[in-house]
Structures are given as structure tokens and as C-alpha cells.
Design a protein around this motif. Structure first.
Motif, PDB file in Angstrom:
ATOM      1  N   MET A   1      65.558 121.343 -48.080  1.00  0.00           N
ATOM      2  CA  MET A   1      65.032 120.027 -47.830  1.00  0.00           C
ATOM      3  C   MET A   1      64.134 119.602 -48.984  1.00  0.00           C
ATOM      4  SD  MET A   1      63.868 119.638 -43.928  1.00  0.00           S
ATOM      5  CE  MET A   1      64.244 121.265 -43.307  1.00  0.00           C
ATOM      6  N   LYS A   2      64.215 118.341 -49.304  1.00  0.00           N
ATOM      7  CA  LYS A   2      63.346 117.772 -50.334  1.00  0.00           C
ATOM      8  C   LYS A   2      62.574 116.621 -49.709  1.00  0.00           C
ATOM      9  CE  LYS A   2      64.830 118.685 -54.719  1.00  0.00           C
ATOM     10  NZ  LYS A   2      64.807 118.096 -56.001  1.00  0.00           N
ATOM     11  N   TYR A   3      61.381 116.435 -50.224  1.00  0.00           N
ATOM     12  CA  TYR A   3      60.527 115.364 -49.734  1.00  0.00           C
ATOM     13  C   TYR A   3      60.093 114.510 -50.906  1.00  0.00           C
ATOM     14  CZ  TYR A   3      60.310 118.363 -45.661  1.00  0.00           C
ATOM     15  OH  TYR A   3      60.645 119.136 -44.593  1.00  0.00           O
ATOM     16  N   ARG A   4      59.907 113.247 -50.635  1.00  0.00           N
ATOM     17  CA  ARG A   4      59.392 112.313 -51.620  1.00  0.00           C
ATOM     18  C   ARG A   4      58.185 111.619 -51.002  1.00  0.00           C
ATOM     19  NH1 ARG A   4      64.270 109.003 -53.067  1.00  0.00           N
ATOM     20  NH2 ARG A   4      65.209 110.777 -54.081  1.00  0.00           N
ATOM     21  N   VAL A   5      57.120 111.492 -51.768  1.00  0.00           N
ATOM     22  CA  VAL A   5      55.931 110.789 -51.292  1.00  0.00           C
ATOM     23  C   VAL A   5      55.783 109.516 -52.109  1.00  0.00           C
ATOM     24  CG1 VAL A   5      53.438 110.895 -50.965  1.00  0.00           C
ATOM     25  CG2 VAL A   5      54.824 112.950 -50.620  1.00  0.00           C
ATOM     26  N   HIS A   6      55.718 108.397 -51.410  1.00  0.00           N
ATOM     27  CA  HIS A   6      55.590 107.085 -52.043  1.00  0.00           C
ATOM     28  C   HIS A   6      54.199 106.538 -51.771  1.00  0.00           C
ATOM     29  CE1 HIS A   6      60.021 106.950 -52.352  1.00  0.00           C
ATOM     30  NE2 HIS A   6      60.003 107.441 -51.121  1.00  0.00           N
ATOM     31  N   ARG A   7      53.692 105.776 -52.702  1.00  0.00           N
ATOM     32  CA  ARG A   7      52.415 105.080 -52.524  1.00  0.00           C
ATOM     33  C   ARG A   7      52.711 103.587 -52.480  1.00  0.00           C
ATOM     34  NH1 ARG A   7      46.700 105.567 -55.527  1.00  0.00           N
ATOM     35  NH2 ARG A   7      46.017 103.430 -55.190  1.00  0.00           N
ATOM     36  N   LEU A   8      52.203 102.930 -51.453  1.00  0.00           N
ATOM     37  CA  LEU A   8      52.417 101.494 -51.289  1.00  0.00           C
ATOM     38  C   LEU A   8      51.054 100.814 -51.212  1.00  0.00           C
ATOM     39  CD1 LEU A   8      54.372  99.114 -50.770  1.00  0.00           C
ATOM     40  CD2 LEU A   8      54.161  99.618 -48.338  1.00  0.00           C
ATOM     41  N   ASP A   9      50.706 100.087 -52.261  1.00  0.00           N
ATOM     42  CA  ASP A   9      49.452  99.329 -52.270  1.00  0.00           C
ATOM     43  C   ASP A   9      49.650  98.049 -51.471  1.00  0.00           C
ATOM     44  OD1 ASP A   9      47.804 100.991 -54.007  1.00  0.00           O
ATOM     45  OD2 ASP A   9      49.256 100.476 -55.559  1.00  0.00           O
ATOM     46  N   VAL A  10      48.696  97.757 -50.605  1.00  0.00           N
ATOM     47  CA  VAL A  10      48.802  96.574 -49.743  1.00  0.00           C
ATOM     48  C   VAL A  10      47.483  95.823 -49.725  1.00  0.00           C
ATOM     49  CG1 VAL A  10      50.578  97.549 -48.244  1.00  0.00           C
ATOM     50  CG2 VAL A  10      48.185  97.906 -47.689  1.00  0.00           C
ATOM     51  N   THR A  11      47.575  94.596 -49.272  1.00  0.00           N
ATOM     52  CA  THR A  11      46.380  93.797 -49.008  1.00  0.00           C
ATOM     53  C   THR A  11      46.341  93.495 -47.517  1.00  0.00           C
ATOM     54  OG1 THR A  11      47.501  91.700 -49.366  1.00  0.00           O
ATOM     55  CG2 THR A  11      46.471  92.718 -51.291  1.00  0.00           C
ATOM     56  N   LYS A  12      45.203  93.086 -47.052  1.00  0.00           N
ATOM     57  CA  LYS A  12      45.028  92.810 -45.624  1.00  0.00           C
ATOM     58  C   LYS A  12      46.033  91.779 -45.114  1.00  0.00           C
ATOM     59  CE  LYS A  12      41.571  90.833 -42.553  1.00  0.00           C
ATOM     60  NZ  LYS A  12      40.243  90.267 -42.458  1.00  0.00           N
ATOM     61  N   GLU A  13      46.286  90.774 -45.900  1.00  0.00           N
ATOM     62  CA  GLU A  13      47.140  89.675 -45.465  1.00  0.00           C
ATOM     63  C   GLU A  13      48.626  90.034 -45.453  1.00  0.00           C
ATOM     64  OE1 GLU A  13      44.836  89.297 -47.997  1.00  0.00           O
ATOM     65  OE2 GLU A  13      43.306  88.450 -46.685  1.00  0.00           O
ATOM     66  N   THR A  14      49.043  90.960 -46.314  1.00  0.00           N
ATOM     67  CA  THR A  14      50.478  91.228 -46.464  1.00  0.00           C
ATOM     68  C   THR A  14      50.891  92.641 -46.050  1.00  0.00           C
ATOM     69  OG1 THR A  14      50.195  91.948 -48.753  1.00  0.00           O
ATOM     70  CG2 THR A  14      50.623  89.598 -48.386  1.00  0.00           C
ATOM     71  N   ALA A  15      49.988  93.407 -45.460  1.00  0.00           N
ATOM     72  CA  ALA A  15      50.274  94.814 -45.165  1.00  0.00           C
ATOM     73  C   ALA A  15      51.499  94.985 -44.273  1.00  0.00           C
ATOM     74  CB  ALA A  15      49.065  95.476 -44.524  1.00  0.00           C
ATOM     75  N   GLN A  16      51.603  94.228 -43.206  1.00  0.00           N
ATOM     76  CA  GLN A  16      52.711  94.396 -42.273  1.00  0.00           C
ATOM     77  C   GLN A  16      54.049  94.081 -42.923  1.00  0.00           C
ATOM     78  OE1 GLN A  16      52.310  92.267 -38.585  1.00  0.00           O
ATOM     79  NE2 GLN A  16      54.369  92.777 -37.923  1.00  0.00           N
ATOM     80  N   GLU A  17      54.137  92.960 -43.620  1.00  0.00           N
ATOM     81  CA  GLU A  17      55.394  92.561 -44.245  1.00  0.00           C
ATOM     82  C   GLU A  17      55.801  93.525 -45.356  1.00  0.00           C
ATOM     83  OE1 GLU A  17      52.773  90.363 -43.985  1.00  0.00           O
ATOM     84  OE2 GLU A  17      53.500  89.279 -42.228  1.00  0.00           O
ATOM     85  N   GLU A  18      54.839  93.935 -46.174  1.00  0.00           N
ATOM     86  CA  GLU A  18      55.141  94.853 -47.277  1.00  0.00           C
ATOM     87  C   GLU A  18      55.610  96.207 -46.765  1.00  0.00           C
ATOM     88  OE1 GLU A  18      52.526  95.157 -50.687  1.00  0.00           O
ATOM     89  OE2 GLU A  18      51.543  93.307 -50.027  1.00  0.00           O
ATOM     90  N   LEU A  19      54.938  96.728 -45.741  1.00  0.00           N
ATOM     91  CA  LEU A  19      55.320  98.027 -45.184  1.00  0.00           C
ATOM     92  C   LEU A  19      56.705  97.958 -44.547  1.00  0.00           C
ATOM     93  CD1 LEU A  19      54.608 100.952 -44.595  1.00  0.00           C
ATOM     94  CD2 LEU A  19      53.463 100.178 -42.504  1.00  0.00           C
ATOM     95  N   GLU A  20      56.970  96.912 -43.793  1.00  0.00           N
ATOM     96  CA  GLU A  20      58.286  96.755 -43.161  1.00  0.00           C
ATOM     97  C   GLU A  20      59.400  96.670 -44.205  1.00  0.00           C
ATOM     98  OE1 GLU A  20      60.657  93.649 -40.232  1.00  0.00           O
ATOM     99  OE2 GLU A  20      58.483  93.512 -40.407  1.00  0.00           O
ATOM    100  N   GLN A  21      59.196  95.877 -45.221  1.00  0.00           N
ATOM    101  CA  GLN A  21      60.203  95.731 -46.275  1.00  0.00           C
ATOM    102  C   GLN A  21      60.420  97.054 -47.010  1.00  0.00           C
ATOM    103  OE1 GLN A  21      59.103  93.002 -49.406  1.00  0.00           O
ATOM    104  NE2 GLN A  21      61.224  92.668 -49.987  1.00  0.00           N
ATOM    105  N   PHE A  22      59.353  97.769 -47.297  1.00  0.00           N
ATOM    106  CA  PHE A  22      59.464  99.042 -48.003  1.00  0.00           C
ATOM    107  C   PHE A  22      60.209 100.072 -47.157  1.00  0.00           C
ATOM    108  CE2 PHE A  22      58.052 103.200 -49.418  1.00  0.00           C
ATOM    109  CZ  PHE A  22      58.245 103.093 -50.785  1.00  0.00           C
ATOM    110  N   LEU A  23      59.869 100.189 -45.879  1.00  0.00           N
ATOM    111  CA  LEU A  23      60.516 101.162 -45.006  1.00  0.00           C
ATOM    112  C   LEU A  23      61.999 100.877 -44.839  1.00  0.00           C
ATOM    113  CD1 LEU A  23      57.808 101.583 -42.228  1.00  0.00           C
ATOM    114  CD2 LEU A  23      58.376 103.195 -44.049  1.00  0.00           C
ATOM    115  N   ASN A  24      62.371  99.610 -44.782  1.00  0.00           N
ATOM    116  CA  ASN A  24      63.777  99.243 -44.599  1.00  0.00           C
ATOM    117  C   ASN A  24      64.632  99.539 -45.828  1.00  0.00           C
ATOM    118  OD1 ASN A  24      63.686  98.421 -41.923  1.00  0.00           O
ATOM    119  ND2 ASN A  24      62.977  96.380 -42.491  1.00  0.00           N
TER     120      ASN A  24
END
Length: 66
Positions: A1-24
Motif C-alpha cells: 500500500m502507498k499513501y499520499r498526503v496532500h496539503r490544501l490551503d483554504v480560507t474561511k469563505e471558500t473552505a467547503q467548496e475547495e475541500l469538496e472539489q479537491f476530494l472529488n
């Protein structure tokens, strides 16, 4: 098994949309999302905010089928 760790910088206003788009757009299985919380001080007192997310993704190894 291999794992990858990603860092996603967000702001208060866009956190939900950015996280959803990144996960998809991920191809592997998401194991966990870890918020990195940083303390901040404002006039009303101490508070905290999310600086970024760490996303752990399990990816298929290219040698797994052998």
C-alpha cells in the motif's frame, strides 16, 4: 500500500467548496482529513482558525497486481 498526503490551503469563505472539489478529483481512497488549526488573537479574545487541511489518500501500488 502507498499513501499520499496532500496539503490544501483554504480560507474561511471558500473552505467547503475547495475541500469538496479537491476530494472529488482524487483517484484513491480518502483515509482522513486533518484540519490544521492555528490560534489567533482578536479584540474579543483568543480564537482559532483552520490554516489548511492535510488529506491522506491511499493509492494503489503499481506492483500490487504482481
Amino acid at each position: 500500500m502507498k499513501y499520499r498526503v496532500h496539503r490544501l490551503d483554504v480560507t474561511k469563505e471558500t473552505a467547503q467548496e475547495e475541500l469538496e472539489q479537491f476530494l472529488n478529483q482524487l483517484e484513491g481512497e480518502v483515509l482522513t482529513v486533518v484540519p490544521y488549526v492555528v490560534p489567533t488573537f482578536q479584540l474579543m479574545g483568543a480564537t482559532a482558525k483552520v490554516g489548511f487541511f492535510l488529506i491522506v489518500e491511499k493509492v494503489k501500488s503499481s506492483l500490487q497486481g504482481r
